[in-house]
Design an enzyme around this catalytic site. Structure first.
Site, mmCIF file in Angstrom:
data_model
loop_
_atom_site.group_PDB
_atom_site.id
_atom_site.type_symbol
_atom_site.label_atom_id
_atom_site.label_comp_id
_atom_site.label_asym_id
_atom_site.label_seq_id
_atom_site.Cartn_x
_atom_site.Cartn_y
_atom_site.Cartn_z
ATOM 1 N N ASP A 62 0.803 -1.001 0.147
ATOM 2 C CA ASP A 62 0.076 0.029 0.004
ATOM 3 C C ASP A 62 0.854 1.247 0.073
ATOM 4 O O ASP A 62 1.942 1.338 0.696
ATOM 5 C CB ASP A 62 -0.812 0.025 1.368
ATOM 6 C CG ASP A 62 -1.826 -1.176 1.387
ATOM 7 O OD1 ASP A 62 -1.624 -1.924 0.626
ATOM 8 O OD2 ASP A 62 -2.888 -0.896 2.144
ATOM 9 N N HIS A 64 -0.908 4.581 -0.753
ATOM 10 C CA HIS A 64 -2.237 5.338 -0.142
ATOM 11 C C HIS A 64 -1.839 6.863 -0.217
ATOM 12 O O HIS A 64 -1.864 7.634 0.578
ATOM 13 C CB HIS A 64 -2.279 5.330 1.393
ATOM 14 C CG HIS A 64 -3.149 4.059 1.483
ATOM 15 N ND1 HIS A 64 -4.464 3.938 1.265
ATOM 16 C CD2 HIS A 64 -2.879 2.740 2.147
ATOM 17 C CE1 HIS A 64 -5.325 2.703 1.444
ATOM 18 N NE2 HIS A 64 -4.311 2.004 2.063
ATOM 19 N N ASP A 90 -3.922 -0.265 -3.411
ATOM 20 C CA ASP A 90 -4.267 0.777 -2.690
ATOM 21 C C ASP A 90 -3.382 2.094 -2.693
ATOM 22 O O ASP A 90 -2.610 2.450 -2.083
ATOM 23 C CB ASP A 90 -4.200 0.454 -0.963
ATOM 24 C CG ASP A 90 -5.432 -0.275 -0.625
ATOM 25 O OD1 ASP A 90 -6.340 -0.812 -1.206
ATOM 26 O OD2 ASP A 90 -5.561 -0.467 0.723
ATOM 27 N N ASP A 93 -6.289 7.378 -1.523
ATOM 28 C CA ASP A 93 -6.983 7.592 -0.141
ATOM 29 C C ASP A 93 -5.946 7.588 1.032
ATOM 30 O O ASP A 93 -4.785 7.265 0.850
ATOM 31 C CB ASP A 93 -8.068 6.273 0.220
ATOM 32 C CG ASP A 93 -9.385 6.206 -0.697
ATOM 33 O OD1 ASP A 93 -9.668 7.442 -1.015
ATOM 34 O OD2 ASP A 93 -9.920 5.418 -0.875
ATOM 35 N N ARG A 94 -6.562 8.312 2.043
ATOM 36 C CA ARG A 94 -5.812 8.570 3.298
ATOM 37 C C ARG A 94 -4.484 9.636 3.183
ATOM 38 O O ARG A 94 -4.555 10.520 4.016
ATOM 39 C CB ARG A 94 -4.989 7.206 3.850
ATOM 40 C CG ARG A 94 -6.148 6.170 4.064
ATOM 41 C CD ARG A 94 -6.897 6.255 5.245
ATOM 42 N NE ARG A 94 -7.334 5.336 5.896
ATOM 43 C CZ ARG A 94 -8.171 5.361 6.968
ATOM 44 N NH1 ARG A 94 -8.528 6.640 7.702
ATOM 45 N NH2 ARG A 94 -8.870 4.189 7.450
ATOM 46 N N ASN A 122 -8.454 -2.930 -2.271
ATOM 47 C CA ASN A 122 -9.856 -2.801 -1.756
ATOM 48 C C ASN A 122 -10.043 -1.122 -1.910
ATOM 49 O O ASN A 122 -11.327 -0.936 -1.973
ATOM 50 C CB ASN A 122 -10.041 -3.249 -0.460
ATOM 51 C CG ASN A 122 -9.134 -2.468 0.601
ATOM 52 O OD1 ASN A 122 -8.120 -2.431 0.432
ATOM 53 N ND2 ASN A 122 -10.087 -1.928 1.408
ATOM 54 N N HIS A 123 -9.200 -0.296 -2.043
ATOM 55 C CA HIS A 123 -9.656 1.037 -1.962
ATOM 56 C C HIS A 123 -9.863 1.563 -3.641
ATOM 57 O O HIS A 123 -10.253 2.898 -3.791
ATOM 58 C CB HIS A 123 -8.511 1.840 -1.320
ATOM 59 C CG HIS A 123 -8.695 2.194 -0.106
ATOM 60 N ND1 HIS A 123 -9.056 3.139 0.484
ATOM 61 C CD2 HIS A 123 -8.305 1.342 0.824
ATOM 62 C CE1 HIS A 123 -9.034 2.989 1.847
ATOM 63 N NE2 HIS A 123 -8.690 1.897 2.237
ATOM 64 N N HIS A 172 -3.689 -8.431 -3.221
ATOM 65 C CA HIS A 172 -3.815 -7.348 -2.144
ATOM 66 C C HIS A 172 -4.021 -7.716 -0.595
ATOM 67 O O HIS A 172 -3.342 -7.329 0.077
ATOM 68 C CB HIS A 172 -4.863 -6.160 -2.731
ATOM 69 C CG HIS A 172 -5.138 -5.110 -1.655
ATOM 70 N ND1 HIS A 172 -4.082 -4.159 -1.402
ATOM 71 C CD2 HIS A 172 -6.093 -4.719 -0.663
ATOM 72 C CE1 HIS A 172 -4.182 -3.241 -0.465
ATOM 73 N NE2 HIS A 172 -5.537 -3.660 -0.090
ATOM 74 N N ARG A 220 -13.410 -6.405 9.843
ATOM 75 C CA ARG A 220 -13.453 -5.451 8.693
ATOM 76 C C ARG A 220 -14.748 -5.392 8.119
ATOM 77 O O ARG A 220 -15.087 -4.073 7.844
ATOM 78 C CB ARG A 220 -12.706 -5.598 7.644
ATOM 79 C CG ARG A 220 -11.050 -5.715 7.864
ATOM 80 C CD ARG A 220 -10.350 -5.595 6.575
ATOM 81 N NE ARG A 220 -8.889 -5.786 6.888
ATOM 82 C CZ ARG A 220 -7.928 -4.727 6.638
ATOM 83 N NH1 ARG A 220 -8.328 -3.582 6.418
ATOM 84 N NH2 ARG A 220 -6.395 -5.036 6.783
ATOM 85 N N HIS A 247 -2.295 -4.494 2.366
ATOM 86 C CA HIS A 247 -3.649 -4.545 3.060
ATOM 87 C C HIS A 247 -3.524 -4.077 4.461
ATOM 88 O O HIS A 247 -4.658 -3.577 4.993
ATOM 89 C CB HIS A 247 -4.439 -5.523 2.582
ATOM 90 C CG HIS A 247 -5.996 -5.451 2.855
ATOM 91 N ND1 HIS A 247 -6.719 -4.407 2.690
ATOM 92 C CD2 HIS A 247 -6.695 -6.479 3.552
ATOM 93 C CE1 HIS A 247 -7.903 -4.596 2.951
ATOM 94 N NE2 HIS A 247 -7.993 -5.754 3.784
#
Length: 317
Positions: A62, A64, A90, A93-94, A122-123, A172, A220, A247
Site C-alpha cells: 500500500d 495510499h 491501494d 485515499d488517506r 480494496n480502495h 492485495h 473488517r 492491505h
C-alpha cells in the site's frame, strides 16, 4: 505509440513529457488525464485477472497517496524500466496526494506496460474512495467529479492478482473459501465495482490470522480471516512458495505470518497517514526467487503536508 500483441494503440498525449511533469508533482489537466485513463484501460483489458510476471521484480505494498514517499521509494529501489515492479493496490485515499500518486503510476504503466504491474486493492472502488479522501481530492483539484469517474473506470479494469515465475502469488488482501486454485481467479468477472461478498471481494479484503487454523468472518466487515492450515493448503495445491500481500499496516514495514512463513505482508507507506510511526519496505525477488526487503524513509513531513481528514480506524480500511 505502444505496440501490443493484438492492438496498436494511438497515444494522443506525450507520455514521456507527462511523466516528467508527474514526477515533479504537477497535476495533469483533465483532457490529458482522460486520454491517459482511456489509454491505460486498453492495456489493462489485455491482461488476465492473474498476471504472470518474471523475476527479478520488486513488490510494493500500500502507498495510499503518499506521493513524496513513492518518489523516495523509486529513488531507493530504482525507476522503471530498469526495475520491474508489482504494485499490490491501494494507490489512493488517506494520503494528501492520491491524484499525483495514481497519475505517476498510470504513466509508468503507459510507458512501460511489461515492467509495471498494477493490481487492484480494496480502495480502488467507488464506495471506499468517496469516504476516505480520493473523491474529495478530485473535487478540490479538478473542480468536479469527472476525473474521479475516469479513475474509477480504470479501477474496474485492473487485474486482481499476479504470479511471479509460477511460484510467488501476489494479491492485495488474501484468500477466499470459495476459491482454492489460481486458475479460478481467471474465471472472475473483474470489470465491475468491487462486490461486497464472494471471491473477488475476498481477494481484496481478507487477512491472515495467527489465532485460527481455518476460516472466520473478517471483523473488517468484508472478506475472511484465514489461518495457517488454509495458507499452507493453498500454497501446496497451487505449487507456490509464498503468498505475498499488503492491505494490513505492518509497523516494521513487513510481517511474515504463520510458523511456516507461508504468507508475507508488505507495507510501503511510511508513517502511514503521517502519524502512525511505522517503517516501510519493498520486497525484491531476484532471478532465483531469493528475496530481500529494502527499507525507505518518510519524506512527506519534509514537505509540510498535513492531512485533516479522518484517520480513525486505521487498521480496518
Amino acid at each position: 505509440e505502444y505496440m501490443g500483441e493484438n492492438i496498436r494503440r494511438k497515444m494522443v498525449f506525450d507520455a514521456r513529457v507527462c511523466l516528467d511533469e508527474a514526477r515533479q508533482g504537477k497535476v495533469l489537466d483533465e483532457r490529458t488525464m482522460r486520454s491517459l485513463c482511456e489509454y491505460v484501460k486498453e492495456i489493462f483489458v489485455e491482461e488476465p485477472n492473474l498476471v504472470p510476471v518474471s523475476a527479478p521484480v520488486t513488490v510494493v505494498g500500500d502507498v495510499h497517496g503518499q506521493f513524496h514517499d513513492v518518489l523516495e521509494m523509486f529513488r531507493v529501489s530504482g525507476m522503471p524500466p530498469e526495475t520491474s515492479y508489482v504494485f499490490l493496490g491501494d494507490y489512493v485515499d488517506r494520503g494528501a496526494n492520491s491524484i499525483e500518486t495514481l497519475t505517476l503510476l498510470l504513466l509508468f504503466k503507459a510507458c512501460y506496460p511489461d515492467r509495471v504491474t498494477l493490481i487492484r486493492g480494496n480502495h480502488e472502488c467507488r464506495q471506499i474512495t468517496t469516504v476516505y479522501g480520493f473523491y474529495d481530492e478530485c473535487l478540490k483539484k479538478y473542480g468536479g467529479a469527472s476525473v474521479w469517474n475516469l479513475c474509477c473506470d480504470v479501477f474496474d479494469t485492473m487485474p486482481l492478482a499476479a504470479i511471479i515465475d509460477k511460484k510467488v502469488f501476489c494479491v492485495h488482501g488474501g484468500l477466499s473459501p470459495d476459491m482454492s486454485t489460481l486458475d479460478q481467479i481467471n474465471t472472475i468477472n473483474r470489470y465491475e465495482e468491487l462486490p461486497i461478498s464472494g471471491p473477488f471481494c475476498d481477494l481484496m479484503w481478507s487477512d491472515p490470522s495467527e489465532d485460527i487454523a481455518g476460516w472466520l468472518l473478517n471483523e473488517r466487515g468484508a472478506g475472511y480471516l484465514f489461518g495457517h492450515k488454509v495458507a499452507t493448503h493453498f500454497n501446496q495445491i497451487n505449487d507456490v512458495t509464498i503468498t505475498c500481500r499488503a492491505h494490513q499496516l505492518a509497523n516494521e514495514g513487513y510481517q511474515y505470518h504463520f510458523p511456516q512463513k507461508t504468507v508475507v505482508t508488505v507495507w510501503s507507506a511510511p508513517n502511514y497517514c503521517y502519524r502512525s510511526g511505522n517503517k516501510a519496505t519493498v520486497l525484491k525477488f531476484e532471478q532465483d526467487l531469493s528475496s530481500s526487503f529494502t527499507f525507505f524513509e518518510e519524506v512527506s513531513s519534509a514537505f509540510g503536508i498535513t492531512d485533516s481528514r479522518r484517520t480513525d480506524n486505521l487498521y480496518f480500511v
